[in-house]
Motif scaffolding. Structure first.
Motif, mmCIF file in Angstrom:
data_model
loop_
_atom_site.group_PDB
_atom_site.id
_atom_site.type_symbol
_atom_site.label_atom_id
_atom_site.label_comp_id
_atom_site.label_asym_id
_atom_site.label_seq_id
_atom_site.Cartn_x
_atom_site.Cartn_y
_atom_site.Cartn_z
ATOM 1 N N PHE A 87 -3.023 7.477 -9.550
ATOM 2 C CA PHE A 87 -2.270 8.267 -8.574
ATOM 3 C C PHE A 87 -1.813 9.565 -9.230
ATOM 4 C CE2 PHE A 87 -0.412 3.931 -7.150
ATOM 5 C CZ PHE A 87 -1.576 3.611 -6.491
ATOM 6 N N PHE A 88 -1.819 10.636 -8.467
ATOM 7 C CA PHE A 88 -1.211 11.880 -8.940
ATOM 8 C C PHE A 88 -0.843 12.738 -7.748
ATOM 9 C CE2 PHE A 88 -5.764 12.369 -8.929
ATOM 10 C CZ PHE A 88 -6.015 13.636 -8.468
ATOM 11 N N TRP A 89 -0.052 13.762 -7.987
ATOM 12 C CA TRP A 89 0.404 14.632 -6.907
ATOM 13 C C TRP A 89 0.397 16.060 -7.409
ATOM 14 C CZ3 TRP A 89 2.684 10.268 -8.681
ATOM 15 C CH2 TRP A 89 3.702 10.406 -9.609
ATOM 16 N N ILE A 90 0.051 16.973 -6.490
ATOM 17 C CA ILE A 90 -0.087 18.380 -6.844
ATOM 18 C C ILE A 90 0.324 19.263 -5.667
ATOM 19 C CG2 ILE A 90 -1.951 18.039 -8.514
ATOM 20 C CD1 ILE A 90 -3.929 18.914 -6.263
ATOM 21 N N PRO A 91 0.864 20.439 -5.972
ATOM 22 C CA PRO A 91 1.029 21.428 -4.912
ATOM 23 C C PRO A 91 -0.345 22.038 -4.622
ATOM 24 C CG PRO A 91 1.840 22.304 -6.988
ATOM 25 C CD PRO A 91 1.406 20.887 -7.249
ATOM 26 N N TYR A 92 -0.631 22.250 -3.353
ATOM 27 C CA TYR A 92 -1.910 22.838 -2.973
ATOM 28 C C TYR A 92 -1.689 23.715 -1.758
ATOM 29 C CZ TYR A 92 -6.758 23.307 -1.503
ATOM 30 O OH TYR A 92 -7.979 23.820 -1.137
ATOM 31 N N LYS A 93 -1.885 25.010 -1.954
ATOM 32 C CA LYS A 93 -1.605 26.003 -0.911
ATOM 33 C C LYS A 93 -0.175 25.800 -0.442
ATOM 34 C CE LYS A 93 -6.411 26.657 0.241
ATOM 35 N NZ LYS A 93 -7.457 26.688 1.236
ATOM 36 N N PHE A 111 -0.441 13.975 -2.297
ATOM 37 C CA PHE A 111 -0.416 12.736 -3.065
ATOM 38 C C PHE A 111 -1.835 12.193 -2.997
ATOM 39 C CE2 PHE A 111 0.800 8.049 -3.156
ATOM 40 C CZ PHE A 111 0.976 8.031 -4.537
ATOM 41 N N ILE A 112 -2.485 12.069 -4.158
ATOM 42 C CA ILE A 112 -3.888 11.684 -4.223
ATOM 43 C C ILE A 112 -3.988 10.344 -4.933
ATOM 44 C CG2 ILE A 112 -6.190 12.350 -5.001
ATOM 45 C CD1 ILE A 112 -5.049 15.293 -4.965
ATOM 46 N N GLN A 113 -4.706 9.409 -4.309
ATOM 47 C CA GLN A 113 -4.823 8.061 -4.846
ATOM 48 C C GLN A 113 -6.303 7.688 -4.962
ATOM 49 O OE1 GLN A 113 -1.891 5.499 -2.479
ATOM 50 N NE2 GLN A 113 -2.083 7.395 -1.293
ATOM 51 N N TYR A 114 -6.660 7.147 -6.116
ATOM 52 C CA TYR A 114 -8.006 6.622 -6.335
ATOM 53 C C TYR A 114 -7.898 5.115 -6.538
ATOM 54 C CZ TYR A 114 -9.751 11.339 -7.312
ATOM 55 O OH TYR A 114 -10.125 12.663 -7.228
ATOM 56 N N TYR A 115 -8.786 4.374 -5.899
ATOM 57 C CA TYR A 115 -8.827 2.918 -6.031
ATOM 58 C C TYR A 115 -10.243 2.490 -6.385
ATOM 59 C CZ TYR A 115 -4.416 2.985 -3.492
ATOM 60 O OH TYR A 115 -3.118 3.225 -3.111
ATOM 61 N N ASP A 155 -0.983 14.582 2.662
ATOM 62 C CA ASP A 155 0.005 15.653 2.566
ATOM 63 C C ASP A 155 1.381 15.013 2.730
ATOM 64 O OD1 ASP A 155 1.679 17.832 2.776
ATOM 65 O OD2 ASP A 155 0.705 18.680 4.545
ATOM 66 N N ILE A 156 2.179 15.027 1.678
ATOM 67 C CA ILE A 156 3.498 14.380 1.725
ATOM 68 C C ILE A 156 4.638 15.388 1.853
ATOM 69 C CG2 ILE A 156 2.720 12.314 0.520
ATOM 70 C CD1 ILE A 156 4.150 13.449 -2.014
ATOM 71 N N SER A 157 4.314 16.613 2.253
ATOM 72 C CA SER A 157 5.339 17.649 2.387
ATOM 73 C C SER A 157 6.474 17.208 3.298
ATOM 74 C CB SER A 157 4.722 18.941 2.937
ATOM 75 O OG SER A 157 3.690 19.390 2.092
ATOM 76 N N GLU A 158 6.157 16.648 4.440
ATOM 77 C CA GLU A 158 7.193 16.198 5.387
ATOM 78 C C GLU A 158 7.938 14.974 4.852
ATOM 79 O OE1 GLU A 158 8.236 17.856 8.146
ATOM 80 O OE2 GLU A 158 6.847 19.372 7.381
#
Length: 74
Positions: free
Chosen positions: A25-31, A36-40, A58-61
């Protein structure tokens, strides 16, 4: 994937194939979003690596949440 992230993604896949990890799992600002990006790892009943699932949200909200909201409190 962007060129600069391909090496990292390949490392994740190799770790899954070796059975060292089964998620990342990782999270990044993008534009103007916060992702929140998850790989399984996908494995069969014998635990053998078969592939990967990537989930991007998109976890902004979600980051703005405060207080309490109860189920069916529409």
């Amino acid at each position: 994937h962007p060129h600069e992230s391909v090496e990292v993604v390949n490392k994740i896949i190799e770790s899954f194939k070796k059975g060292e990890k089964n998620h990342a799992f990782f999270w990044i600002p993008y534009k103007n979003k916060f992702l929140f990006i998850q790989y399984y790892a996908v494995v069969n009943e014998k635990g053998e690596y078969k592939g990967i699932v990537e989930v991007t949200q998109d976890i902004s909200e979600i980051q703005k949440i405060t207080g309490v909201k109860r189920l069916l409190d529409w």
